[in-house]
Design an enzyme around this catalytic site. Sequence first.
Site, PDB file in Angstrom:
ATOM      1  N   SER A 148      -1.574 -14.471 -31.211  1.00 55.52           N
ATOM      2  CA  SER A 148      -0.289 -14.688 -30.554  1.00 55.52           C
ATOM      3  C   SER A 148      -0.534 -15.267 -29.165  1.00 55.52           C
ATOM      4  CB  SER A 148       0.466 -13.352 -30.446  1.00 55.52           C
ATOM      5  OG  SER A 148       1.701 -13.520 -29.797  1.00 55.52           O
ATOM      6  N   GLY A 196      -1.975 -30.433   0.144  1.00 56.78           N
ATOM      7  CA  GLY A 196      -0.727 -29.924  -0.420  1.00 56.78           C
ATOM      8  C   GLY A 196      -0.951 -28.683  -1.248  1.00 56.78           C
ATOM      9  N   LYS A 215      -1.264 -14.256 -45.808  1.00 57.23           N
ATOM     10  CA  LYS A 215      -0.126 -14.235 -44.879  1.00 57.23           C
ATOM     11  C   LYS A 215       1.156 -14.698 -45.564  1.00 57.23           C
ATOM     12  CE  LYS A 215       1.051 -15.946 -40.213  1.00 57.23           C
ATOM     13  NZ  LYS A 215       0.563 -16.786 -39.091  1.00 57.23           N
ATOM     14  N   GLU A 229      -6.332 -12.774 -36.141  1.00 57.53           N
ATOM     15  CA  GLU A 229      -6.022 -13.803 -37.129  1.00 57.53           C
ATOM     16  C   GLU A 229      -7.028 -14.955 -37.042  1.00 57.53           C
ATOM     17  OE1 GLU A 229      -2.141 -16.642 -38.284  1.00 57.53           O
ATOM     18  OE2 GLU A 229      -2.175 -15.461 -36.439  1.00 57.53           O
ATOM     19  N   CYS A 241       0.032 -11.414 -38.110  1.00 61.54           N
ATOM     20  CA  CYS A 241       0.822 -11.969 -37.006  1.00 61.54           C
ATOM     21  C   CYS A 241       2.307 -12.161 -37.337  1.00 61.54           C
ATOM     22  CB  CYS A 241       0.199 -13.278 -36.524  1.00 61.54           C
ATOM     23  SG  CYS A 241       0.574 -13.656 -34.774  1.00 61.54           S
ATOM     24  N   LYS A 244       5.230 -12.564 -22.536  1.00 60.81           N
ATOM     25  CA  LYS A 244       5.244 -12.545 -24.004  1.00 60.81           C
ATOM     26  C   LYS A 244       5.078 -11.131 -24.567  1.00 60.81           C
ATOM     27  CE  LYS A 244       4.817 -14.641 -28.130  1.00 60.81           C
ATOM     28  NZ  LYS A 244       3.762 -15.658 -28.336  1.00 60.81           N
TER      29      LYS A 244
END
Length: 539
Positions: free
Chosen positions: A172, A293, A110, A41, A146, A178
């Site tokens: 995406s 740390g 789209k 995309e 998408c 995911k």
Amino acid sequence: MRLAAAQINPVVGDFDGNAQRIIASAQQAAATGARVLVTPELSLVGYPPEDLLFRSAFLEGSQRSLHAVCAETRSLDLHLLVGHPAVEGAACYNAASLLHRGRVVAVYRKHELPNYRVFDDGRYFARGSEPLVFEVDGVRLGVLVCEDYWFPDAPLRTVSRGAQVLLALNASPYESDKQHRRLDVARANVSKLGVPLLAANLVGGQDELVFDGLSFALNADGGLAAQAPAFEEALFVAELAAGEGAAACAFVAGPALPAPSIEEQLYGALVLGVRDYVEKNGFPGVLLGLSGGVDSALTLAIAVDALGARRVRAVMMPSPYTADISIADSREMAARLGVRYDEIPIAGCFDAFLEALDPYLPGPADTTQENIQARVRAVLLMALSNRTGSLVLTTGNKSEMAVGYSTLYGDMAGGFAVIKDVVKTMVWRLSKWRNVRGEVIPERIITRAPSAELRPGQLDQDSLPPYDVLDAIVAQYVEFDRSVEEIAAAGIDEATVRRVTRLIRAAEYKRRQAPLGIRVTHRAFGRDWRYPVTSRFRD
């Protein structure tokens, strides 16, 4: 028939560079015998371009770049789908142009425009409504962009027009695990229609966002036929074969690399996010404060894995309260990784500040003196940054960012917040995961009780709930919008929940002034967290 996906890493606004990536992918795909190539995309302009889409020069540059791709692919007998913004009259569409033999033969616009979390399509684009189906070698192929396959309407319209296979141009962005959701959504909205799907996903870092690739070919029964690698560019080629029945097509099983573990995904996203932010913005290297740390240790490991040791500098800035073991562990880690390491004691600077402020700070020492130490360190790091051009990486984690356990203009000062979206418990998990692949973090850094070391005997847990409790509250309240009552009902002490959520609200003004950082969860502090600073709302 071979179908290919160009899993590329574009740069927003780099029209020439992005066009060359697409052209090179087209030449490579044609050389493999692919008949169709799908790019991600908005691949021609980079994603997301945000308010650049309001600039006419940006849109004109995109159009010139599209013409260049047409010209350079004229000799290829390849059907090429290119993602770009398309202006028609007063409207701008998130489009996919179908190129063949140097001509734009069709344009898809789209349909579904996401306007939630990190997505702002409704701000920039008009909504398309017409399907696009084209035929190659007797197979009818339909186009989606998408979000179109995250809802049932666009796939249904396209299949109703005769599509036997669906092709999706994706951008995406990554968040934890995911890929499983992408596949589940595709199965729910595409596989049920009895057609396979090939999805070409973007890869790379763009400011806060990271795109993980993992382009995939899914068969009509929902089976994963093939999958591209995560976090790297690739030309992904899938074999399509005719099945039984006039409309049946199926992907032949191909390379289906297993999705990485949660820790491997997160670490890969952080490494790619750092590398691309530094490279795409032209920084010669990075530097950071190494404290002894675990947060700064993990950040250092990520930076070296992203850029190489020669481009990373670690600076230990001990104060009168810094433990000897913190200095020893910092030296040891820097030596293991082979980075430049400097020690700049801050006691003299700290004393000078206290002397200057003494008439104006009556009474016993408090967090004021603690914050001065953090701000002295920030001044030193920024001075080194000014002189060298290197980017200062901050080392604060999401748990601290949530409740404001950080110093504004101190440890929050810098150019890029690497683990801004990683809670403390995950910091430990990632540190252990990285050490399994080569022990770069001294074990004591991981096992020690965390401390800011800004006063004698200080521990994080003097001021905060245990991190497993804190992180559970942050996840529920920030990422999933659960109420205080809902979180408490899950078994966490309600008084603790109310205290933590109060701290989260109070720290909003700090977060607004924090550097951007890499988004790796369902909801990060940044572009998908838009709470007002001034508010009297209480749960």
